[in-house]
Design an enzyme around this catalytic site. Structure first.
Site, PDB file in Angstrom:
ATOM      1  N   ASP A  48       0.830  -1.208   0.000  1.00  0.00           N
ATOM      2  CA  ASP A  48       0.000   0.000   0.000  1.00  0.00           C
ATOM      3  C   ASP A  48       0.860   1.251   0.000  1.00  0.00           C
ATOM      4  OD1 ASP A  48      -2.692   1.263   0.381  1.00  0.00           O
ATOM      5  OD2 ASP A  48      -1.604   2.144   2.073  1.00  0.00           O
ATOM      6  N   TYR A  53       2.797   9.643   0.141  1.00  0.00           N
ATOM      7  CA  TYR A  53       3.862   9.037   0.963  1.00  0.00           C
ATOM      8  C   TYR A  53       5.241   9.262   0.328  1.00  0.00           C
ATOM      9  CZ  TYR A  53      -0.166   6.267   2.696  1.00  0.00           C
ATOM     10  OH  TYR A  53      -1.376   5.855   3.188  1.00  0.00           O
ATOM     11  N   LYS A  78      -2.523   6.064  -4.672  1.00  0.00           N
ATOM     12  CA  LYS A  78      -3.761   6.814  -4.411  1.00  0.00           C
ATOM     13  C   LYS A  78      -3.675   8.224  -4.978  1.00  0.00           C
ATOM     14  CE  LYS A  78      -3.964   4.427   0.082  1.00  0.00           C
ATOM     15  NZ  LYS A  78      -2.662   4.443   0.755  1.00  0.00           N
ATOM     16  N   HIS A 111      -7.752   8.975  -2.485  1.00  0.00           N
ATOM     17  CA  HIS A 111      -7.233   8.905  -1.108  1.00  0.00           C
ATOM     18  C   HIS A 111      -8.218   9.448  -0.056  1.00  0.00           C
ATOM     19  CE1 HIS A 111      -3.100   8.852   1.105  1.00  0.00           C
ATOM     20  NE2 HIS A 111      -4.073   8.507   1.906  1.00  0.00           N
TER      21      HIS A 111
HETATM   22  P1  NAP Z   1      -0.097   0.409  11.961  1.00  0.00           P
HETATM   23  O1  NAP Z   1       0.258  -0.506  10.869  1.00  0.00           O
HETATM   24  O2  NAP Z   1      -1.339   0.191  12.746  1.00  0.00           O
HETATM   25  O3  NAP Z   1       1.081   0.477  13.019  1.00  0.00           O
HETATM   26  C1  NAP Z   1       2.412   0.655  12.653  1.00  0.00           C
HETATM   27  C2  NAP Z   1       3.234   0.817  13.929  1.00  0.00           C
HETATM   28  O4  NAP Z   1       3.146  -0.387  14.710  1.00  0.00           O
HETATM   29  C3  NAP Z   1       4.683   1.060  13.635  1.00  0.00           C
HETATM   30  O5  NAP Z   1       5.152   1.959  14.618  1.00  0.00           O
HETATM   31  C4  NAP Z   1       5.312  -0.322  13.821  1.00  0.00           C
HETATM   32  O6  NAP Z   1       6.627  -0.221  14.270  1.00  0.00           O
HETATM   33  C5  NAP Z   1       4.456  -0.913  14.912  1.00  0.00           C
HETATM   34  N1  NAP Z   1       4.361  -2.386  14.807  1.00  0.00           N
HETATM   35  C6  NAP Z   1       4.151  -3.106  13.679  1.00  0.00           C
HETATM   36  N2  NAP Z   1       4.101  -4.418  13.960  1.00  0.00           N
HETATM   37  C7  NAP Z   1       4.291  -4.536  15.285  1.00  0.00           C
HETATM   38  C8  NAP Z   1       4.357  -5.642  16.170  1.00  0.00           C
HETATM   39  N3  NAP Z   1       4.208  -6.890  15.721  1.00  0.00           N
HETATM   40  N4  NAP Z   1       4.561  -5.406  17.492  1.00  0.00           N
HETATM   41  C9  NAP Z   1       4.702  -4.150  17.947  1.00  0.00           C
HETATM   42  N5  NAP Z   1       4.651  -3.051  17.175  1.00  0.00           N
HETATM   43  C10 NAP Z   1       4.451  -3.244  15.841  1.00  0.00           C
HETATM   44  O7  NAP Z   1      -0.143   1.922  11.477  1.00  0.00           O
HETATM   45  P2  NAP Z   1       0.007   2.703  10.098  1.00  0.00           P
HETATM   46  O8  NAP Z   1       1.365   2.603   9.532  1.00  0.00           O
HETATM   47  O9  NAP Z   1      -0.557   4.055  10.335  1.00  0.00           O
HETATM   48  O10 NAP Z   1      -1.036   1.965   9.127  1.00  0.00           O
HETATM   49  C11 NAP Z   1      -0.662   0.975   8.199  1.00  0.00           C
HETATM   50  C12 NAP Z   1      -0.721   1.482   6.780  1.00  0.00           C
HETATM   51  O11 NAP Z   1      -2.009   1.989   6.467  1.00  0.00           O
HETATM   52  C13 NAP Z   1       0.195   2.659   6.492  1.00  0.00           C
HETATM   53  O12 NAP Z   1       1.551   2.297   6.458  1.00  0.00           O
HETATM   54  C14 NAP Z   1      -0.368   3.151   5.198  1.00  0.00           C
HETATM   55  O13 NAP Z   1       0.066   2.317   4.133  1.00  0.00           O
HETATM   56  C15 NAP Z   1      -1.870   2.966   5.438  1.00  0.00           C
HETATM   57  N6  NAP Z   1      -2.560   4.209   5.873  1.00  0.00           N
HETATM   58  C16 NAP Z   1      -3.514   4.729   5.043  1.00  0.00           C
HETATM   59  C17 NAP Z   1      -4.211   5.896   5.411  1.00  0.00           C
HETATM   60  C18 NAP Z   1      -5.251   6.442   4.489  1.00  0.00           C
HETATM   61  O14 NAP Z   1      -5.711   7.573   4.684  1.00  0.00           O
HETATM   62  N7  NAP Z   1      -5.673   5.697   3.484  1.00  0.00           N
HETATM   63  C19 NAP Z   1      -3.930   6.522   6.633  1.00  0.00           C
HETATM   64  C20 NAP Z   1      -2.971   5.955   7.472  1.00  0.00           C
HETATM   65  C21 NAP Z   1      -2.298   4.795   7.088  1.00  0.00           C
HETATM   66  P3  NAP Z   1       7.921  -0.384  13.325  1.00  0.00           P
HETATM   67  O15 NAP Z   1       7.581   0.149  11.975  1.00  0.00           O
HETATM   68  O16 NAP Z   1       8.946   0.399  14.028  1.00  0.00           O
HETATM   69  O17 NAP Z   1       8.224  -1.841  13.246  1.00  0.00           O
END
Ligand code: NAP
Length: 281
Positions: A48, A53, A78, A111
């Protein structure tokens, strides 16, 4: 290469989507490429990305370096809010293909709806055209409320294949998911682990995790999978990437699902990003 294989869900356009994908927000440059290559080699097939980004180039490079056939990978980008006008949205798809060095995207999403701009239907028409031209294979949206998607359907006759929304144990989006289900739209979960909220510290989830011999992250991701939503967790280390993808060898009971569903809060969004008024350009 791991041999983990991720089940797939059928979409309303006849194509399939893996039941879990990889988030890439904040993965940029050469370290971002390396992290994404690791993820692909761990078994992730759905990536994604987004114009916003600034890592479509890194994603394309990771696809080339991964050693996995392009046809087996599904890459997403997006359209940003600033490019909703029809021509600009179409250029936006072409430009992001040039940046990634790819000749098609598997998914292209609008997006944010940015309702005050009121141009999201034009952006959608451009994605329909991009699909016709073979630049993208499946089209969808992100952060769209039912009323926004209903307009897409009414004005173009084409329903999104997916809608990517904020979804984690503090914000379970039950009504929105039910609407998706009624309309055959796959829910993708962004910030599936709650990113930096305290869901990962919830004692009730810890207890469930211990009883299964799994981690809290695995229980949360399994909950998404059993809801029928496609989580796209982002993790930097290979160990966490592998942990997060290893959720297809256990099952939560109905009672355990209810415990996680019960953590929902009316103000559970990570930030105040309600798509009725929050806008991104
Ligand atoms: P997330 O995936 O819920 O959380 C990521 C965080 O959790 C990072 O700090 C990561 O640390 C940590 N983490 C991952 N696996 C873990 C585990 N097994 N144990 C402990 N901590 C862990 O949050 P997100 O990055 O916001 O969301 C995921 C994706 O959604 C984004 O990367 C993006 O592609 C997408 N997104 C889309 C929108 C939209 O508007 N469409 C908005 C926000 C996000 P480390 O990286 O340090 O390992």
């Amino acid at each position: 290469m791991s041999d983990i294989s991720i089940p797939e869900l059928k979409m309303n356009d006849g194509k399939s989507i893996p039941a879990l994908g990889f988030g890439t927000y904040k993965l940029n440059g050469s370290s971002g490429v390396e992290t994404m290559v690791n993820a692909i080699q761990a078994g992730y097939r759905l990536l994604d990305s987004a114009f916003k980004y600034e890592n479509e180039g890194a994603m394309g490079e990771a696809v080339r370096r991964s050693g996995v056939d392009r046809e087996k990978l599904l890459v997403t980008s997006k359209v940003p809010g600033l490019r909703h006008r029809y021509n600009e949205a179409l250029y936006s798809v072409e430009e992001s293909l040039y940046r990634a060095g790819l000749d098609y995207y598997d998914f292209y999403l609008v997006h944010w709806p940015n309702p005050s701009q009121d141009l999201y239907v034009e952006a959608w028409q451009a994605l329909i055209e991009a699909r016709k031209r073979g630049l993208v294979r499946s089209i969808g949206c992100s952060n769209f409320l039912p009323e926004h998607m209903q307009r897409l359907i009414d004005e173009t006759g084409v329903a999104p294949a997916v809608n990517q929304i904020e979804l984690h144990p503090y914000f379970t989006q039950q009504e929105q998911r039910a609407w998706h289900d009624e309309h055959g739209i796959i829910t993708q979960s962004w910030s599936p682990l709650g990113r930096d909220n305290s869901a990962m510290q919830e004692p009730v989830i810890k207890a469930i995790a211990e009883s299964h011999g799994k981690s809290v992250a695995q229980v949360i991701l399994r909950w998404h999978v059993q809801l029928g939503a496609v989580p796209i967790p982002k993790a930097t280390s290979p160990a966490r990437q592998l942990e997060n993808i290893s959720v297809f060898d256990f099952e939560l009971t109905a009672e355990e699902m209810d415990v996680l569903n019960g953590l929902d809060r009316p103000d559970g969004r990570r930030k105040d990003q309600h798509p009725a008024y929050y806008e991104e350009y």
